[in-house]
Enzyme design. Structure first.
Site, PDB file in Angstrom:
ATOM      1  N   CYS A  94      21.013  36.270  21.068  1.00 55.71           N
ATOM      2  CA  CYS A  94      21.405  36.744  22.077  1.00 55.71           C
ATOM      3  C   CYS A  94      19.799  37.301  22.859  1.00 55.71           C
ATOM      4  O   CYS A  94      19.232  38.332  23.579  1.00 55.71           O
ATOM      5  CB  CYS A  94      22.385  37.807  22.480  1.00 55.71           C
ATOM      6  SG  CYS A  94      23.137  38.509  23.734  1.00 55.71           S
ATOM      7  N   GLU A 122      42.674  38.442  31.879  1.00 56.38           N
ATOM      8  CA  GLU A 122      43.456  38.598  30.666  1.00 56.38           C
ATOM      9  C   GLU A 122      42.741  37.779  29.404  1.00 56.38           C
ATOM     10  O   GLU A 122      42.462  38.115  28.509  1.00 56.38           O
ATOM     11  CB  GLU A 122      44.325  37.375  31.022  1.00 56.38           C
ATOM     12  CG  GLU A 122      45.728  38.352  31.784  1.00 56.38           C
ATOM     13  CD  GLU A 122      47.362  37.021  31.917  1.00 56.38           C
ATOM     14  OE1 GLU A 122      47.615  37.970  32.136  1.00 56.38           O
ATOM     15  OE2 GLU A 122      47.135  36.020  32.970  1.00 56.38           O
TER      16      GLU A 122
END
Length: 492
Positions: free
Chosen positions: A130, A463
């Site tokens: 990352c 969501e």
């Protein structure tokens, strides 16, 4: 007031930088400087996320007064508003808890010195390649006085941090293998030994940044403008396209092809939502009518755990990191894929024997005061967060679905709840959703936009961000349970 103004200005600047660094074709900056041969950086991408349209994030951030206060606090603490914060803007209650916890871990009084904390963050993020988080914490590490030589590779860091490498590796990829011997090796390393309080602080940091790497990839977080991959010095036009159009994904031939390949009609997506709602209703009726025996529940758990080993994306390939981060950790070949593809057995961890609420929470709070409370609050907010909506439907009880997602993640890590019927998971989570969940949690560096787009196609981006909050907190709790159980066994 001045602080809030500064934060708002930083927020605006971070999201509108493309306007400041635009090209001549779209009326942006440049002018005489370009004629003088000065290389002007241009932002790559458009907005905080590669997966979520910038206008949706901007709309939430500009309309919510609570967000303005959170932005001010974040800006005061970090001197910036990073893209992770800007994507979490969809869920202010969670974001507030997240920022408070992260601030405490990195900046408040604690067992570890500040530069150790950021270096551990680098080690943890690097395990998942990352570069976004590595870049942020490299800057923070240097800012708090860290030795630049440590950044040349883990072998240049103090032996005490090097010794943490094995725990970092196992915790990130196969936490069920952690034993009290791992703990003993760190606590009894003579002059390089860790205290129990230091080790708990380190474990919390490692689990926090392993999980945050999952969020970074799961939501397609864009690099910051000042970091590697966040800008380009390429010429302002390619062929007949404006560079801004191409980097922002407008009129891109490749992107159009991807979209057309994955096109699904609105009616199909609508029926997917209706089918999920119907399954939830049927499962609730079955719960009310009869309850499976303990033997049946245990059997269903083992079946689901075994099946989760074979859930993989069809385009599961090695990922080349955007920036070489492998120097920050050892044994680069070690990963979750090794376990799953060789069919190794994951032992069952019964929550009834060791759980966060009764065991982990008190241990963390005893050795690192107040942190247990902060983490517990964050877990509860993520698990219970609901707006009682599902896509276009309102007044929906989503607790069954949220529990299925949380328990599926723990199931992949061998963690079993005796009172849960694991047969519900296959009813509520389809294959494309399972692929996305497992990739985000176990090998986040392999997440693609196609995976993000392929599940819950009729649901809002907010969501899907909510799903990611469930994923990262369930993952963090799973890692903590294994590490804290090993510490408890060492202590007893």
């Amino acid at each position: 007031m001045r602080l809030a103004t500064a934060a708002n200005e930083a927020y605006t600047a971070s999201l509108a930088v493309s306007e400041l660094l635009g090209c001549k074709q779209c009326g942006g900056g440049g002018g005489p400087n370009e004629e003088l041969g000065i290389r002007i950086p241009r932002t790559l991408g458009h907005g905080p996320s590669r997966f979520i349209p910038e206008k949706e994030i901007l709309q939430v951030g500009s309309e919510d007064t609570q967000m303005h206060a959170l932005f001010a606090d974040s800006f005061a603490a970090l001197g910036r508003l990073d893209n992770i914060t800007l994507v979490m803007v969809f869920h202010p209650q969670y974001l507030e808890s997240f920022l408070k916890t992260q601030h405490y871990l990195l900046q408040m009084d604690g067992p570890l010195p500040l530069h150790f904390r950021h270096y551990i963050g680098i080690m943890a993020a690097a395990r998942h390649q990352c570069s976004y988080l590595v870049n942020l914490h490299v800057n923070d590490f240097l800012h708090v006085g860290g030795d630049p030589k440590w950044l040349n590779g883990l072998e240049n860091a103090p032996q005490k941090l090097q010794n943490l490498g094995e725990l970092n590796k196992v915790l990130a990829h196969r936490p069920w293998l952690i034993t009290k011997e791992h703990i003993e090796g760190l606590l009894k390393a003579e002059e390089h030994s860790w205290s129990l309080a230091e080790l708990v602080h380190a474990v919390v940091l490692l689990t926090h940044y392993h999980s945050l790497a999952s969020f970074t990839f799961g939501c397609g977080i864009s690099p910051e403008i000042h970091c590697d991959g966040g800008h380009t010095f390429r010429p302002p036009s390619v062929s007949n396209y404006c560079i801004c159009d191409i980097t922002n994904g407008n009129h891109s031939v490749d992107e159009m092809q991807v979209n057309s390949a994955g096109n699904v009609s609105v009616s199909d997506s609508f029926f997917e939502v209706e089918a999920l709602m119907e399954k939830m209703r049927q499962l609730q009726e079955c719960r009310d009518e009869e309850e499976a025996s303990q033997e049946e529940m245990a059997s269903r758990f083992e079946i689901e755990k075994r099946e989760s080993m074979f859930v993989f994306s069809s385009d599961d390939e090695e990922v080349t990191p955007a920036r070489d981060v492998s120097r920050h950790f050892e044994d680069t070949s070690y990963g979750y894929k090794d376990f799953s593809r060789h069919g190794m057995h994951v032992p069952t961890f019964r929550v009834q024997d060791y759980c966060w609420e009764d065991h982990g929470y008190s241990l963390v709070n005893r050795l690192y005061p107040d942190v247990g409370q902060l983490i517990d609050e964050k877990f509860h907010i993520a698990y219970n967060l609901t707006y009682n909506t599902m896509a276009m439907h309102k007044d929906v009880d989503t607790s069954m679905l949220r529990r299925a997602i949380w328990n599926y993640i723990h199931c992949m890590f061998g963690i079993r709840y005796d009172d849960y019927d694991y047969g519900e998971i296959n009813q509520l989570l389809d294959r494309s959703f399972k692929v996305y969940i497992k990739t985000v949690v176990c090998t986040p560096e392999k997440v693609t936009k196609r995976m993000y787009d392929s599940f819950w196609r009729q649901f809002k981006h907010s969501e899907k961000v909510h799903v990611n909050l469930l994923l990262i907190e369930a993952r963090m709790q799973a890692e903590l349970l294994y590490a804290l159980r090993a510490i408890t066994r060492y202590m007893t």
